[in-house]
Write a protein that holds these residues in place. Structure first.
Motif, PDB file in Angstrom:
ATOM      1  N   VAL A  14       0.835  -1.207   0.000  1.00 13.76           N
ATOM      2  CA  VAL A  14       0.000   0.000   0.000  1.00 13.76           C
ATOM      3  C   VAL A  14       0.863   1.247   0.000  1.00 13.76           C
ATOM      4  O   VAL A  14       0.617   2.213  -0.746  1.00 13.76           O
ATOM      5  CB  VAL A  14      -0.933  -0.015   1.224  1.00 13.76           C
ATOM      6  N   ALA A  15       1.912   1.244   0.830  1.00 15.75           N
ATOM      7  CA  ALA A  15       2.784   2.419   0.918  1.00 15.75           C
ATOM      8  C   ALA A  15       3.524   2.666  -0.392  1.00 15.75           C
ATOM      9  O   ALA A  15       3.657   3.820  -0.846  1.00 15.75           O
ATOM     10  CB  ALA A  15       3.786   2.227   2.068  1.00 15.75           C
ATOM     11  N   ILE A  20       4.306   5.744  -5.596  1.00 11.82           N
ATOM     12  CA  ILE A  20       4.255   5.808  -7.070  1.00 11.82           C
ATOM     13  C   ILE A  20       3.204   6.811  -7.517  1.00 11.82           C
ATOM     14  O   ILE A  20       3.428   7.620  -8.440  1.00 11.82           O
ATOM     15  CB  ILE A  20       3.967   4.406  -7.643  1.00 11.82           C
ATOM     16  N   SER A  21       2.041   6.793  -6.862  1.00  7.91           N
ATOM     17  CA  SER A  21       0.963   7.714  -7.242  1.00  7.91           C
ATOM     18  C   SER A  21       1.389   9.167  -7.044  1.00  7.91           C
ATOM     19  O   SER A  21       1.172  10.023  -7.922  1.00  7.91           O
ATOM     20  CB  SER A  21      -0.277   7.414  -6.414  1.00  7.91           C
ATOM     21  N   VAL A  22       2.012   9.448  -5.899  1.00 10.23           N
ATOM     22  CA  VAL A  22       2.435  10.825  -5.616  1.00 10.23           C
ATOM     23  C   VAL A  22       3.529  11.256  -6.585  1.00 10.23           C
ATOM     24  O   VAL A  22       3.532  12.399  -7.088  1.00 10.23           O
ATOM     25  CB  VAL A  22       2.911  10.937  -4.149  1.00 10.23           C
ATOM     26  N   LYS A  23       4.473  10.354  -6.890  1.00 11.22           N
ATOM     27  CA  LYS A  23       5.549  10.692  -7.836  1.00 11.22           C
ATOM     28  C   LYS A  23       4.989  11.020  -9.218  1.00 11.22           C
ATOM     29  O   LYS A  23       5.453  11.955  -9.893  1.00 11.22           O
ATOM     30  CB  LYS A  23       6.538   9.531  -7.928  1.00 11.22           C
ATOM     31  N   GLN A  24       4.005  10.247  -9.675  1.00 15.67           N
ATOM     32  CA  GLN A  24       3.382  10.508 -10.982  1.00 15.67           C
ATOM     33  C   GLN A  24       2.734  11.879 -11.021  1.00 15.67           C
ATOM     34  O   GLN A  24       2.874  12.631 -11.998  1.00 15.67           O
ATOM     35  CB  GLN A  24       2.364   9.423 -11.297  1.00 15.67           C
ATOM     36  N   LYS A  25       2.029  12.226  -9.957  1.00 17.38           N
ATOM     37  CA  LYS A  25       1.387  13.542  -9.909  1.00 17.38           C
ATOM     38  C   LYS A  25       2.430  14.655  -9.865  1.00 17.38           C
ATOM     39  O   LYS A  25       2.251  15.716 -10.479  1.00 17.38           O
ATOM     40  CB  LYS A  25       0.475  13.625  -8.698  1.00 17.38           C
ATOM     41  N   LEU A  26       3.518  14.418  -9.182  1.00 17.28           N
ATOM     42  CA  LEU A  26       4.582  15.418  -9.094  1.00 17.28           C
ATOM     43  C   LEU A  26       5.245  15.624 -10.452  1.00 17.28           C
ATOM     44  O   LEU A  26       5.549  16.764 -10.857  1.00 17.28           O
ATOM     45  CB  LEU A  26       5.614  14.961  -8.056  1.00 17.28           C
ATOM     46  N   VAL A  27       5.443  14.552 -11.201  1.00 19.65           N
ATOM     47  CA  VAL A  27       6.037  14.642 -12.535  1.00 19.65           C
ATOM     48  C   VAL A  27       5.126  15.440 -13.472  1.00 19.65           C
ATOM     49  O   VAL A  27       5.592  16.289 -14.261  1.00 19.65           O
ATOM     50  CB  VAL A  27       6.300  13.233 -13.107  1.00 19.65           C
ATOM     51  N   LEU A  57       5.002  13.196  -0.672  1.00 20.26           N
ATOM     52  CA  LEU A  57       6.010  12.176  -0.972  1.00 20.26           C
ATOM     53  C   LEU A  57       6.868  11.883   0.249  1.00 20.26           C
ATOM     54  O   LEU A  57       7.184  10.719   0.538  1.00 20.26           O
ATOM     55  CB  LEU A  57       6.880  12.642  -2.145  1.00 20.26           C
ATOM     56  N   LEU A  58       7.241  12.931   0.972  1.00 24.07           N
ATOM     57  CA  LEU A  58       8.023  12.734   2.193  1.00 24.07           C
ATOM     58  C   LEU A  58       7.251  11.897   3.219  1.00 24.07           C
ATOM     59  O   LEU A  58       7.822  11.026   3.880  1.00 24.07           O
ATOM     60  CB  LEU A  58       8.401  14.088   2.807  1.00 24.07           C
ATOM     61  N   GLN A  59       5.953  12.184   3.314  1.00 23.68           N
ATOM     62  CA  GLN A  59       5.131  11.473   4.294  1.00 23.68           C
ATOM     63  C   GLN A  59       4.984   9.989   3.949  1.00 23.68           C
ATOM     64  O   GLN A  59       5.155   9.113   4.795  1.00 23.68           O
ATOM     65  CB  GLN A  59       3.753  12.132   4.399  1.00 23.68           C
ATOM     66  N   VAL A  60       4.653   9.698   2.687  1.00 24.55           N
ATOM     67  CA  VAL A  60       4.445   8.292   2.313  1.00 24.55           C
ATOM     68  C   VAL A  60       5.775   7.545   2.299  1.00 24.55           C
ATOM     69  O   VAL A  60       5.833   6.349   2.628  1.00 24.55           O
ATOM     70  CB  VAL A  60       3.726   8.171   0.957  1.00 24.55           C
ATOM     71  N   ALA A  61       6.862   8.234   1.941  1.00 22.77           N
ATOM     72  CA  ALA A  61       8.180   7.587   1.975  1.00 22.77           C
ATOM     73  C   ALA A  61       8.582   7.259   3.414  1.00 22.77           C
ATOM     74  O   ALA A  61       9.197   6.206   3.675  1.00 22.77           O
ATOM     75  CB  ALA A  61       9.222   8.490   1.325  1.00 22.77           C
ATOM     76  N   SER A  62       8.223   8.150   4.343  1.00 19.94           N
ATOM     77  CA  SER A  62       8.507   7.880   5.756  1.00 19.94           C
ATOM     78  C   SER A  62       7.746   6.657   6.236  1.00 19.94           C
ATOM     79  O   SER A  62       8.256   5.868   7.043  1.00 19.94           O
ATOM     80  CB  SER A  62       8.140   9.093   6.616  1.00 19.94           C
ATOM     81  N   ARG A  63       6.532   6.480   5.706  1.00 20.98           N
ATOM     82  CA  ARG A  63       5.766   5.283   6.064  1.00 20.98           C
ATOM     83  C   ARG A  63       6.455   4.027   5.546  1.00 20.98           C
ATOM     84  O   ARG A  63       6.481   2.997   6.210  1.00 20.98           O
ATOM     85  CB  ARG A  63       4.339   5.378   5.521  1.00 20.98           C
ATOM     86  N   VAL A  64       6.999   4.112   4.352  1.00 25.62           N
ATOM     87  CA  VAL A  64       7.740   2.969   3.803  1.00 25.62           C
ATOM     88  C   VAL A  64       8.922   2.624   4.701  1.00 25.62           C
ATOM     89  O   VAL A  64       9.178   1.450   5.003  1.00 25.62           O
ATOM     90  CB  VAL A  64       8.222   3.268   2.368  1.00 25.62           C
TER      91      VAL A  64
END
Length: 596
Positions: A14-15, A20-27, A57-64
């Motif tokens: 899930v994380a 990936i979703s956040v990175k796509q939106k950022l791109v 992205l920072l938040q979801v990466a921290s979850r990972v």
């Protein structure tokens, strides 16, 4: 631990999907900016979106990273130190490359992860040596049960010394605050228990529990299992290890309560192990005399066993469930909660009848297997202290066996008789009391073999089998009396008086006095005034002998009856007043208090 890994792997998927979703939106936002054909307001909007996505992205990466760290902890618990180090390294890379978080910058998560990587490197380097020490101690422990006591003690000391060397290595590598060190301490404690050094065993297991609680949290299953292990030592040898001034039962009860939440967190609210633990708690509260808390624990136990539809063993009746219903009935009797008692008593009676054949067949099988068991078979004492599992077969202090079955059946019938009497359900009361009387006679005859036994106990205490008959006669007599069936009541109280007078210990008691008073009342109602006067005078004599206050309500009641009987002795055809208050019946060793 396997379930935890599965959960963390699902969380990782899930994380990663969120990353990936956040990175796509950022791109996409950055592509808009690169085109350069946006007005000022659109440019500002895309910059705000870029900042929001970067923060996300920072938040979801921290979850990972957190999931990697948690998986590392589980691998440590499984002693898979290379996998644990790999998980911590993955977490550190996410902190560095995606989150831009670094060690020695005041970030406790990153600093802790870096230390975990270093610890696991040391653990991997010493793993072979530590594993060899644990295996050596295990081999020594297995050979202990085959030796005589002196040799066993020497071997156990060697096993303890080997584990202490392993503990020293664990201290230098993964640290003494690690759950693995706690596991080593627990094994050392078990060996001290086998050497009957209970204080040392308790000290080491307590230290281990503290480590586990701090490292894993108070509700972790390992905390619950270790606490139950410690409680089992107090159950067997608490008087040898309880601190001065603290009752062993109090220490045991505290530990069982502490183990409850971790066990429920691991197994759920509906589970036989949870039910068994609640039953132990109920038993200990009952020993302390706290019937209310004991009753609450027993009710929680029944719920955990899945009552009222628990059918999990051969014969359809779980032995603990049966025993708990009987104990609940007894407690409700003590608390005089008659309506609840009728419900519980009927359930207990149903289960008692249904389980009879199974209980006695099991007793026969156990007897046969014991008779055929080899003599002198050695067994390690550690096997007496298993960490409880869902598959273990246990029996508690309250469990009904073939030896206690009939006594439990008698008490349940007597309790139902009293409850129905108190609720004015006299027909049901008579049915229960009559059945209990028949059972009491059968138990007495099977115990004494012949009626001559009663005449031999004049100078001795009455056996329990005779006391049960007396209690059943009085209870049935009381039911007849309340229905105003005086002749059948007389037929119950007269033999109960004869049995009471067969023992010097009982012939002058309040128990006997209450029967005399009841007989006086009955003869008064039957217009046999001379007999009434004689019984009532003897009743008052025993009241005085037992120190009953002359102004006591019961004494004044009997005095009034005596005056009526004496005043009518010479009057032919005189009838007693219809408004006479019935007597109070005292029951030996029960909660029907005199004068109540």
């Amino acid at each position: 631990n396997d379930l935890a890994l599965q959960a963390y792997r699902r969380a990782m998927k899930v994380a990663f999907a969120d990353v990936i979703s956040v990175k796509q939106k950022l791109v996409e936002v950055k592509k808009k900016q690169a085109r350069g054909n946006l007005d000022s307001s659109s440019t500002n909007l895309t910059k705000q979106q870029e900042q929001q996505f970067e923060l996300s992205l920072l938040q979801v990466a921290s979850r990972v990273a957190d999931v990697h760290n948690n998986m590392g902890v589980v691998h440590e618990m499984n002693r898979q130190y290379e996998k644990a180090r790999s998980s911590y390294v993955d977490a550190l890379e996410v902190y560095h490359n995606t989150c831009k978080r670094f060690e020695e910058k005041g970030d406790p998560d990153v600093d802790r992860t870096k230390k975990n990587v270093e610890r696991m490197a040391l653990a991997c380097n010493s793993e072979k040596q530590r594993k060899a020490l644990h295996e050596k101690a295990k081999r020594i422990g297995k050979s202990v049960g085959q030796e005589h006591f002196a040799k066993r003690k020497s071997l156990l000391n060697e096993a303890i010394a080997t584990l202490k060397n392993a503990l020293d290595l664990e201290s230098e590598t993964i640290g003494l605050t690690h759950p693995v060190a706690a596991s080593t301490l627990i094994q050392i404690g078990k060996y001290h228990y086998e050497m009957r050094e209970y204080d040392s065993a308790v000290s080491e297991i307590r230290q281990a529990i503290t480590i586990l609680r701090n490292a894993l949290g108070g509700n972790h299953p390992q905390v619950g299992k270790s606490t139950l292990l410690l409680a089992s030592i107090y159950e067997r040898h608490g008087s040898n290890v309880s601190p001065q001034g603290i009752n062993k039962d109090d220490s045991e009860l505290e530990l069982y309560v502490d183990a409850l939440e971790p066990l429920k967190a691991a197994l759920g609210d509906i589970h036989s192990e949870v039910g068994f633990l609640y039953a132990k708690i109920g038993y200990l509260y009952g020993k302390k005399g706290d019937l209310n808390l004991s009753l609450l624990a027993y009710k929680a136990s029944l719920k955990a066993y899945g009552e009222p539809s628990s059918t999990v063993v051969a014969g359809g009746v779980h032995p603990e469930v049966l025993s708990i219903w009987v104990r609940v009935t007894e407690h409700l009797f003590g608390l005089k909660l008659w309506e609840d008692l009728v419900v519980a008593g009927r359930r207990a009676l149903y289960l008692l009848r249904r389980s009879k054949n199974t209980l006695f067949q099991y007793a026969q099988l156990s007897s046969n297997s014991t008779a055929n068991a080899p003599v002198g078979s050695g067994a390690s004492v550690t096997s007496q202290l298993p960490i409880p599992t869902a598959k273990s077969s246990k029996s508690s202090h309250i469990q009904i066996t073939s030896d206690t079955y009939y006594d439990s059946l008698f008490k349940t019938l007597q309790s139902l008789g009293q409850a129905h009497t108190s609720l004015s359900n006299y027909t049901l009361a008579r049915d229960a009391c009559s059945e209990s009387l028949q059972l009491a006679w059968e138990m007495a005859l099977s115990t004494n073999n012949n009626t001559a036994t009663v005449s031999k106990v004049k100078d001795e205490a009455l056996p329990n089998s005779i006391l049960r008959v007396i209690r059943a006669l009085k209870r049935l007599g009381k039911a007849f009396l309340l229905e105003k069936h005086y002749t059948p009541a007389l037929e119950c109280f007269l033999p109960s008086l004869e049995l009471l007078r067969s023992s010097k210990e009982m012939e002058s008691t309040l128990d006997c006095a209450s029967v005399l008073g009841s007989l006086g009342f009955l003869y008064l109602k039957l217009k046999t005034f001379s007999e009434a006067s004689n019984f009532l005078r003897e009743c008052l004599r025993l009241y005085q002998k037992n120190g009953v206050d002359a102004n006591d309500r019961e004494t004044r009641k009997v005095q009034a009856w005596l005056q009526m009987a004496e005043s009518r002795e010479e009057e032919v055809g005189a009838a007693p007043p219809a408004f006479l208050e019935i007597p109070t019946i005292v029951f030996h060793d029960e909660n029907d208090h005199f004068g109540g």
